[in-house]
Write a protein that holds these residues in place. Structure first.
Motif, PDB file in Angstrom:
ATOM      1  N   ALA A 176       0.826  -1.203   0.000  1.00  0.00           N
ATOM      2  CA  ALA A 176       0.000   0.000   0.000  1.00  0.00           C
ATOM      3  C   ALA A 176       0.861   1.254   0.000  1.00  0.00           C
ATOM      4  O   ALA A 176       0.538   2.251  -0.661  1.00  0.00           O
ATOM      5  CB  ALA A 176      -0.920  -0.002   1.225  1.00  0.00           C
ATOM      6  N   ARG A 200       1.599   4.421  -3.072  1.00  0.00           N
ATOM      7  CA  ARG A 200       1.370   5.843  -2.804  1.00  0.00           C
ATOM      8  C   ARG A 200       2.668   6.642  -2.757  1.00  0.00           C
ATOM      9  O   ARG A 200       2.676   7.801  -2.331  1.00  0.00           O
ATOM     10  CB  ARG A 200       0.615   5.988  -1.473  1.00  0.00           C
ATOM     11  N   ARG A 225      -4.816  -5.601   4.240  1.00  0.00           N
ATOM     12  CA  ARG A 225      -5.273  -4.631   3.234  1.00  0.00           C
ATOM     13  C   ARG A 225      -6.193  -3.565   3.822  1.00  0.00           C
ATOM     14  O   ARG A 225      -5.951  -2.366   3.610  1.00  0.00           O
ATOM     15  CB  ARG A 225      -5.936  -5.377   2.075  1.00  0.00           C
ATOM     16  N   PRO A 226      -7.251  -3.912   4.549  1.00  0.00           N
ATOM     17  CA  PRO A 226      -8.096  -2.845   5.112  1.00  0.00           C
ATOM     18  C   PRO A 226      -7.365  -2.006   6.162  1.00  0.00           C
ATOM     19  O   PRO A 226      -7.597  -0.795   6.249  1.00  0.00           O
ATOM     20  CB  PRO A 226      -9.265  -3.616   5.741  1.00  0.00           C
ATOM     21  N   SER A 267      -4.125  -1.323   6.137  1.00  0.00           N
ATOM     22  CA  SER A 267      -3.203  -0.461   5.397  1.00  0.00           C
ATOM     23  C   SER A 267      -3.929   0.719   4.768  1.00  0.00           C
ATOM     24  O   SER A 267      -3.399   1.843   4.725  1.00  0.00           O
ATOM     25  CB  SER A 267      -2.475  -1.266   4.317  1.00  0.00           C
ATOM     26  N   GLU A 268      -5.130   0.483   4.258  1.00  0.00           N
ATOM     27  CA  GLU A 268      -5.905   1.589   3.690  1.00  0.00           C
ATOM     28  C   GLU A 268      -6.160   2.661   4.745  1.00  0.00           C
ATOM     29  O   GLU A 268      -6.093   3.862   4.464  1.00  0.00           O
ATOM     30  CB  GLU A 268      -7.238   1.066   3.141  1.00  0.00           C
ATOM     31  N   PRO A 271      -6.225   7.412  -1.309  1.00  0.00           N
ATOM     32  CA  PRO A 271      -6.192   6.384  -2.358  1.00  0.00           C
ATOM     33  C   PRO A 271      -4.824   6.269  -3.000  1.00  0.00           C
ATOM     34  O   PRO A 271      -4.048   7.216  -3.024  1.00  0.00           O
ATOM     35  CB  PRO A 271      -7.253   6.871  -3.359  1.00  0.00           C
TER      36      PRO A 271
END
Length: 626
Positions: A443, A447, A614-615, A617-618, A624
């Protein structure tokens, strides 16, 4: 010809105290947190009785190495082989393949008197829990046998230079072993616990007490004070020490010196203390103490595997009662016949049956190892799930790269684990944040972030309270804090916390004042046992459900809510609940698309790292991907 020592009833009473302490502790008597020191009392008793016999035989010129080891085999081997064989049968009916393979290895090492080395090698942070090893308690038998393999030669050598040389040699060895044990506690605690050089001083206390020329008081007051004081030291250690206490080292002197005082005082005139120790109930338990020690731990280990969660009090009462019964049966029908009936069990018969029994157990062990735990005992799906116990979690944590494993004594930072540009993220904490790292890196890189990692097993961030248990932890956290303060990463991710402490709050406040965005990731789901094992057990029971259910430990969610409330009041801090991010209000699953999410009771597989990571890290980045 060897002359047997006179019977000492008070020593059987001392054995009773020692074995009952160990048995009660292992069956969960929380009011006796140091009951494990009963093993140390056994070491002193053994050192006294056996070395006294050796000294007498050597002094009179009638010591025979072959006769000495024949007596050791007669005393140790029959019950050892019988209990090991029965335990092996029970293990084959109860254990899953990975456990069975480990059990096979433990049998192989134990029958050749090196089980302590095997269990030392198994003290890995991610290894199966101790209660899964039914022969774990054999480490102490191995230490004793290794000591008596070497000590007769030491006595024979020193005796050539006279009684004084023998005394000086024994005391010198005691001092060296004790010093090494204390030193090793800070370098390799497992070695200090399991290996002979760091345990020998306990048997050498008994050996010193048995030296020719040691005087035993005949004054009732002195003898009574020694016996009662010694018992108080032993019971005090059982009540005050804890499993987390660094041990043995100097702390072991309390029960060991206590045992020596009881022996010394009991050798003089009879007192109230010796009469109590020599009472019929105490002598009975003392006589069966060896067999009782052998049978109790397999009952603990296999009982927990077979019964699953069980109320503590019934397990304690029932387990102790069953251990006493089986210990008596082993003593009455295995130990005693071999020791008493020497016409039937001649030295040749004894040695022959011992070798045959050892060979049979060794062959069984090799089969269990070669087949990776006799997996054919299970259904194909249970076999597949149970095989996750062999899962290599190193890539999940980046162990060997940026994750310090439990068995290392020193922390060494690696340049490839430290960000060199901005924007940057630093992940700091224990394995419970390290297993998010692959998702955070993915992630972060999406970015434009440079992601770093300073993590170690059982080492939460900032805190130094684990430094005595985990030697590298203090240095790791000192390095991490200095690096963060000097390099000021854009985001600092902390994890592996179960509670918030004042020193943690103060450190976070300092980081926030430096302009760093601090993210705290909460606890992960915890289960009462390894997730693959829980799933395999369910399959064998005809249950194909994959939700956590009653197998989840409620403490993790409770801690999560407490931490969320705590950090909500701290400005500049983002708290992420793993439960809310990945599972919402529902139970977290144990398995997704056929893959267990954790390979033990808490640490992620790669599937788990994706599902939970994943959730989380978001939420860490809050923006985004580009």
């Amino acid at each position: 010809m060897h002359q047997s020592l006179r019977y000492r009833a008070h020593i059987d009473g001392l054995r009773a105290i020692a074995v009952l302490g160990v048995v009660l502790y292992h069956f969960g008597a929380n009011w006796l947190p140091g009951g494990f020191v009963g093993v140390d009392v056994f070491f002193v008793i053994s050192g006294y009785l056996i070395c006294k016999s050796i000294y007498a035989d050597v002094a009179e010129g009638r010591f025979s190495v072959l006769a000495f080891y024949e007596r050791r085999i007669r005393r140790i081997a029959p019950a050892f082989l019988a209990v090991t064989a029965v335990t092996a049968i029970a293990a084959a009916l109860i254990l899953l393949p990975y456990q069975m393979m480990i059990f096979g290895r433990s049998v192989l090492w134990s029958v050749f008197a090196v089980g302590n080395i095997f269990f030392y090698q198994r003290t890995d942070y991610f290894a199966p829990a101790a209660q899964e090893m039914p022969l774990l308690h054999y480490w102490s038998l191995a230490v004793e046998e290794q000591f008596y393999f070497l000590f007769p030669a030491v006595v024979l050598l020193l005796n050539r230079f006279g009684r004084r040389a023998l005394a000086v040699g024994v005391v010198a060895l005691f001092v060296a072993s004790l010093a090494a044990s204390q030193l090793m506690l800070t370098r390799d605690p497992a070695a200090a616990y399991f290996l002979l050089p760091f345990r020998a001083f306990e048997m050498l206390i008994g050996a010193a007490l048995a030296l020719p020329g040691v005087r035993f008081s005949q004054k009732p007051a002195e003898c009574a004070a020694a016996v009662l004081g010694g018992c108080a030291m032993i019971l005090g250690a059982m009540l005050m020490l804890k499993a987390s206490s660094p041990f043995p080292g100097l702390r072991a002197l309390t029960p060991c010196v206590g045992a020596a005082l009881v022996i010394w005082g009991g050798e003089g005139v009879a007192t109230l203390g010796t009469r109590l120790l020599g009472s019929r109930p105490m002598v009975f338990v003392g006589k069966i103490s060896y067999s009782l020690y052998l049978v109790h731990w397999p009952i603990v280990a296999l009982g927990k595997e077979w019964l699953g969660p069980v109320a503590p009090l019934p397990f304690l009462i029932g387990g102790v009662a069953l251990s006493l019964l089986l210990g008596f049966l082993s003593w009455r029908f295995v130990e005693q016949p071999v020791r008493v009936n020497r016409r039937l069990f001649t030295p040749k018969v004894l040695v022959g049956t011992t070798l045959a029994g050892t060979l049979v157990l060794a062959v069984f062990a090799q089969v269990a190892i070669a087949t990776r735990g006799l997996p054919q005992r299970l259904s194909p799906e249970a076999q597949r799930l149970a095989a996750y116990a062999f899962y290599n979690g190193d890539p999940v944590f980046r162990q060997g790269v940026c994750f310090t494993p439990f068995f290392l004594a020193d922390y060494k930072a690696k340049p490839e684990c430290l960000p060199t540009r901005h924007p940057s993220v630093m992940v700091w904490g224990s394995s419970h944040i390290a297993h998010f790292i692959t998702a955070i890196i993915a992630a972060g890189e999406a970015r434009g972030y440079d992601v770093g990692q300073i993590t170690g097993a059982a080492c939460p961030p900032v805190s130094e309270r684990f430094a005595r248990i985990v030697p590298y932890c203090r240095d790791m956290n000192l390095f991490a804090r200095k690096w963060v303060e000097e390099n000021k990463p854009d985001i600092l991710v902390l994890g592996g916390l179960s509670v918030a402490t004042p020193d943690l709050d103060a450190a976070i406040a300092d980081f926030v004042r430096l302009g760093i965005r601090v993210v705290v990731v909460g606890p992960v789901p915890l289960y009462r046992d390894a997730v693959p094992k829980l799933l395999a057990r369910r399959i064998e029971a005809g249950d194909r459900s994959t939700d956590a259910g009653s197998d989840a430990l409620p403490g993790a969610r409770t801690s999560d809510k407490t931490l969320a409330a705590h950090f909500a009041a701290m400005p500049g801090v983002t708290y992420i609940s793993v439960f809310d991010a990945a599972c919402g209000s529902a139970d977290c699953p144990l398995m997704v698309e056929g893959e267990p999410l954790q390979h033990d009771s808490s640490h992620f597989t790669m599937a788990g790292a994706r599902f939970f990571g994943r959730p989380v890290s978001e939420l860490i980045f809050g923006s985004p991907a580009k």
